[in-house]
Design an enzyme around this catalytic site. Structure first.
Site, short mmCIF file in Angstrom:
data_model
loop_
_atom_site.label_atom_id
_atom_site.label_comp_id
_atom_site.label_asym_id
_atom_site.label_seq_id
_atom_site.Cartn_x
_atom_site.Cartn_y
_atom_site.Cartn_z
N SER A 72 35.34 95.17 31.19
CA SER A 72 35.48 94.36 29.98
C SER A 72 36.89 94.41 29.44
CB SER A 72 34.52 94.83 28.89
OG SER A 72 33.22 94.36 29.11
N ASP A 128 38.16 92.32 23.78
CA ASP A 128 38.61 91.09 24.42
C ASP A 128 39.84 90.51 23.74
OD1 ASP A 128 36.63 91.13 26.36
OD2 ASP A 128 35.23 90.00 25.14
N ASP A 163 48.30 96.33 46.31
CA ASP A 163 47.09 96.78 46.97
C ASP A 163 46.67 98.16 46.45
OD1 ASP A 163 44.98 96.78 48.72
OD2 ASP A 163 46.18 97.22 50.51
N ILE A 164 45.38 98.31 46.17
CA ILE A 164 44.82 99.59 45.71
C ILE A 164 44.02 100.19 46.86
CG2 ILE A 164 43.45 100.75 43.95
CD1 ILE A 164 45.93 99.22 42.90
N GLU A 210 32.83 94.98 21.88
CA GLU A 210 33.20 94.14 23.01
C GLU A 210 34.18 93.05 22.58
OE1 GLU A 210 34.00 92.90 26.30
OE2 GLU A 210 32.24 94.17 26.50
#
Length: 609
Positions: free
Chosen positions: A527, A304, A569-570, A300
Site C-alpha cells: 500500500s 496513499d 533488478d532485485i 490507508e
C-alpha cells in the site's frame, strides 16, 4: 474488504417467518454458482424488504476489438503506439448490441422493473430492488452471511436466468461475491521497528545521509530513485489519482503536517486536491473525529496521499472515495448498496471523459472469493481505461504467497494451494511489490511477532503469485516460462504455471515515515510502494508531455519489451507465506519484485524513444 463490523440485524428475518423456499421458475437454468468462502457462515434469511442495488453486466459487443486496440497503442514497436482511444471510441466498442439490450430490458419489464440506470456505454444496468423481487428475478434465495471477524453480507451462492439470456448477461452482483478487498498495509508503528540482522548500511554517501532504514522519507525516495531536482513542467495537464474504499478518506491536516516536515514547500498540496465522493463515499476537510480515531480510520488513505504528494508535487492529485459494502450499516429508513466497490468506482470513472493518467489502488483480496465471471468483467473495465491511456496500478499484497495456515482452495475440496489476489492478477493492470533496505534493496519482509497486548501479528512479506483465473498474457510469457523452468518443480501443484504472474515491478514499501491523527510514526506495505510508484510514473508522464509525447498508458507491454531496462533488478528475498519461503527474487523478472525498482532518468529516456 476488512472493515468495521457490519450491523445487518435488520436484514435478518426471524426464523419463524422465513417462509417456504423460492419456487423454481419454468424456463430458468443456473447461470452461476460459487462456493461460500471459508470463515463465512449462513446466519439467517435476508428480510424480504431489504434493498439490494443490483448491477447487471450485459455482454459487451466488441471487447476483442477493444483489446486489439489496447495492445496496439501500448506496444512500443507498433506504429500506433501512444495513439490512445477517446472516451467515445471506447464506449462505441464495448456497448452491447441492440439485441442484447432489448432482450434484457424486455425481461426486466416483464418482471415489473422499469426504473433503470445505465453506465456510460450502456453495458451495465443498475436498479434498486427489495430482496423478494431479486429472488424471483434470479430464481434464488438471499441469506445473511457472517465472517468470523463479525462482518456481514447479504449474498446467495447460486442464481439463475432464463435460458435465452445466458449469452447476453455476463455477471450480476451482488450475488455470489464475498470479496472484501483490504488495504495492503501493515500496522502503524510508533516504536523502533524490526531491522534485519543482516542489514548493511549504504556505502553511497548521499543515500547514507538521507535514507534511514527505520523511517524512510520522501527525501530518501527522491535520491534513491533519482527524481531529485526534477521539476514538473506541465502539472495542469498531467494528473495522478488514488482510490479509497471502506470509508477511508485522506485527512488534510495530517497530510499538511507530513509535507511540512518531509517535503517543505509542498504542504499546500494537502488542501488542494479534490475529494470525489462516489456512491456516498466520505469526504471531509478537517481532522479525524474522536470516533474515527477509535476506529483507526484513514490509515490507508493517509498513506496513499502522503506517498504520492511526497514524490510528485506539484502534479495535481485526485482522491476518489467510493461507498458501498462493506462496510455499511442499514436501518429502516436508509438503504445502502452492498456492491463490490471496484465496479461502483469503475462505472463512475469510465463515465468521465477526462481522468488522471495514473491511478493508484492499494486494495486487493483473495481471488477465489470473487466469482470468475465478475472478476473477468471488472478486469475488462480496467482494459477500457488502459485503452484511453491510463496506467492502473495495484498492490501485490503483504502476505507473500498466502497467509500461513489459510492456504487452501475455496472449491469445497480444501486443496492446499498458494492464494493469488484480485485485481492484482488481472492482465490489464500493473502490479507493484515492495522492497526494503538500500544497497542493495531486498524483498520487504518482517517476521511475525506478539504485540504488547499479546496478540500475534502475522509476518509481512511482499506478495507475488500466479492467477488461477487469467492466463499468462503474451507480453510476459517468456520471462514467466523462464522463471517457472528455473524453479525446477519447486512448489508444483501449489500454483498455476499458466497464470498471469505478478508483480510487474516494485518500490520501497517498509517503514514509511507517516502521519496519522497528528502523530508521527512509520507504516509498511505494498500500500506504500504502489502510490510511491504511481507518483514516480506521474513524473515520467510529465516529462513525456513536456516533450510532445503521449502518456505511458497501459504500462505492461512497454515494460516487458523495453522499459525493464530502466529498473534496478532485485535479487534477494522471497514472497514468504503458506509456511514456506515462497517464490524467490532472482536475476531478471520474478513473481515477488517483478523487474525491480525505478531509475527515473533511465525510464524517461526509454519512454521517449
Amino acid at each position: 474488504m476488512y472493515g468495521a463490523t457490519l450491523l445487518l440485524s435488520v436484514a435478518i428475518a426471524a426464523q419463524a417467518v422465513l417462509g417456504s423456499p423460492v419456487q423454481k421458475r419454468a424456463g430458468y437454468s443456473v447461470k452461476e454458482t460459487h462456493f461460500v468462502p471459508q470463515k463465512w457462515s449462513k446466519i439467517g434469511k435476508a428480510a424480504e424488504d431489504f434493498a439490494i442495488h443490483l448491477n447487471i453486466g450485459l455482454k459487451q459487443s466488441s471487447f476483442d476489438e477493444l483489446e486489439r486496440h489496447l495492445y496496439e497503442v501500448s506496444d512500443p514497436d507498433h506504429g500506433r503506439y501512444g495513439q490512445h482511444l477517446s472516451y467515445e471510441e471506447v464506449n462505441d466498442l464495448i456497448k452491447p448490441t441492440d439485441k442484447t439490450s432489448s432482450l434484457v430490458q424486455d425481461w426486466l419489464r416483464a418482471n415489473g422493473i422499469e426504473d433503470l440506470g445505465f453506465s456510460a456505454a450502456k453495458d451495465w444496468i443498475s436498479v434498486t430492488l427489495p430482496v423478494s423481487v431479486v429472488e424471483r428475478l434470479l430464481d434464488t434465495e438471499y441469506h445473511v452471511y457472517e465472517h468470523e471477524d463479525g462482518d456481514q453480507l447479504v449474498r446467495t451462492p447460486e442464481w439463475s436466468l432464463p435460458a435465452h439470456l445466458h449469452e447476453h448477461i455476463d455477471s450480476i452482483q451482488p450475488t455470489t461475491s464475498f470479496m472484501r478487498a483490504t488495504g495492503q498495509k501493515t500496522e502503524f508503528l510508533q516504536f523502533p521497528p524490526w531491522i534485519s540482522p543482516g542489514y548493511t548500511p549504504p556505502s553511497n554517501a548521499t543515500i547514507s545521509k538521507v535514507c534511514n532504514i527505520s523511517s524512510v522519507t520522501p527525501e530518501c525516495f527522491m535520491n534513491l530513485y533519482s527524481t531529485k531536482g526534477y521539476k514538473p513542467k506541465v502539472p495542469g495537464l498531467n494528473k495522478v489519482g488514488f482510490n479509497n474504499f471502506l470509508g477511508e478518506i485522506p485527512i488534510r491536516p495530517d497530510a499538511y503536517q507530513f509535507l511540512k516536515k518531509y517535503h517543505p514547500g509542498a504542504e499546500d498540496a494537502a488542501y488542494k486536491f479534490p475529494q470525489i465522493s462516489i456512491a456516498d463515499g466520505p469526504a471531509q476537510d478537517g481532522p479525524l473525529t474522536y470516533n474515527q480515531s477509535l476506529e483507526r480510520t484513514s490509515m490507508e488513505a493517509n498513506l496513499d496521499v502522503q506517498a504520492i504528494a511526497g514524490i510528485s508535487d506539484p502534479t495535481p492529485i485526485i482522491s476518489y472515495s467510493t461507498g458501498g459494502s462493506p462496510p455499511f450499516i442499514p436501518d429502516t429508513s436508509t438503504t445502502e448498496n452492498t456492491n463490490e466497490p471496484y465496479l461502483v468506482w469503475l462505472n463512475y470513472v469510465l463515465g468521465q471523459p477526462i481522468v488522471p493518467q495514473v491511478i493508484s489502488t492499494s486494495y486487493a483480496d483473495d481471488e477465489q472469493t470473487v466469482p470468475k465471471a465478475y472478476a473477468e468483467r471488472v478486469c475488462k473495465q480496467f482494459a477500457q481505461l488502459g485503452a484511453r491511456g491510463v496506467s492502473i496500478l495495484f498492490a501485490s499484497g503483504d502476505r507473500g504467497v498466502g497467509i500461513n495456515n489459510t492456504c487452501i482452495s475455496n472449491d469445497g475440496k480444501n486443496t492446499t494451494m498458494f492464494v493469488p489476489l484480485f485485481p492484482s492478477g488481472c492482465p490489464y493492470v500493473t502490479t507493484v511489490g515492495a522492497t526494503h533496505q538500500f544497497e542493495p534493496e531486498v524483498v520487504a519482509f518482517r517476521p511475525g511477532y506478539f504485540d504488547a497486548d499479546g496478540n500475534y501479528r502475522e509476518i509481512y512479506s511482499s506478495g507475488g503469485g500466479f492467477s488461477n483465473y487469467f492466463s499468462t498474457p503474451d507480453y510476459q510469457t517468456k520471462v514467466v516460462q523462464d522463471y517457472v523452468k528455473n524453479l525446477d518443480g519447486l512448489y508444483d501443484g501449489l500454483y498455476n504455471k499458466g497464470g498471469r504472474a505478478y508483480p510487474d515491478l516494485s518500490a520501497q514499501g517498509q517503514y514509511f515515515a507517516y502521519v496519522w491523527n497528528g502523530t508521527e510514526g512509520v507504516i509498511s506495505g505494498t500500500s506504500a510502494s504502489t502510490p510511491l510508484m504511481s507518483g514516480i510514473l506521474a513524473l515520467v508522464n510529465d516529462d513525456l508531455y513536456a516533450h510532445g509525447k503521449p502518456p505511458l498508458g497501459f504500462l505492461n507491454p512497454w515494460l516487458y519489451k523495453k522499459g525493464y531496462k530502466g529498473f534496478t533488478d532485485i535479487t534477494s528475498g522471497s514472497a514468504a507465506g503458506c509456511g514456506v519461503e515462497g517464490f524467490n527474487a532472482t536475476e531478471g523478472w520474478d513473481p515477488v519484485t517483478g523487474f525491480g525498482t525505478p531509475i527515473f532518468p533511465l525510464i524517461t529516456e526509454l519512454a521517449k524513444k
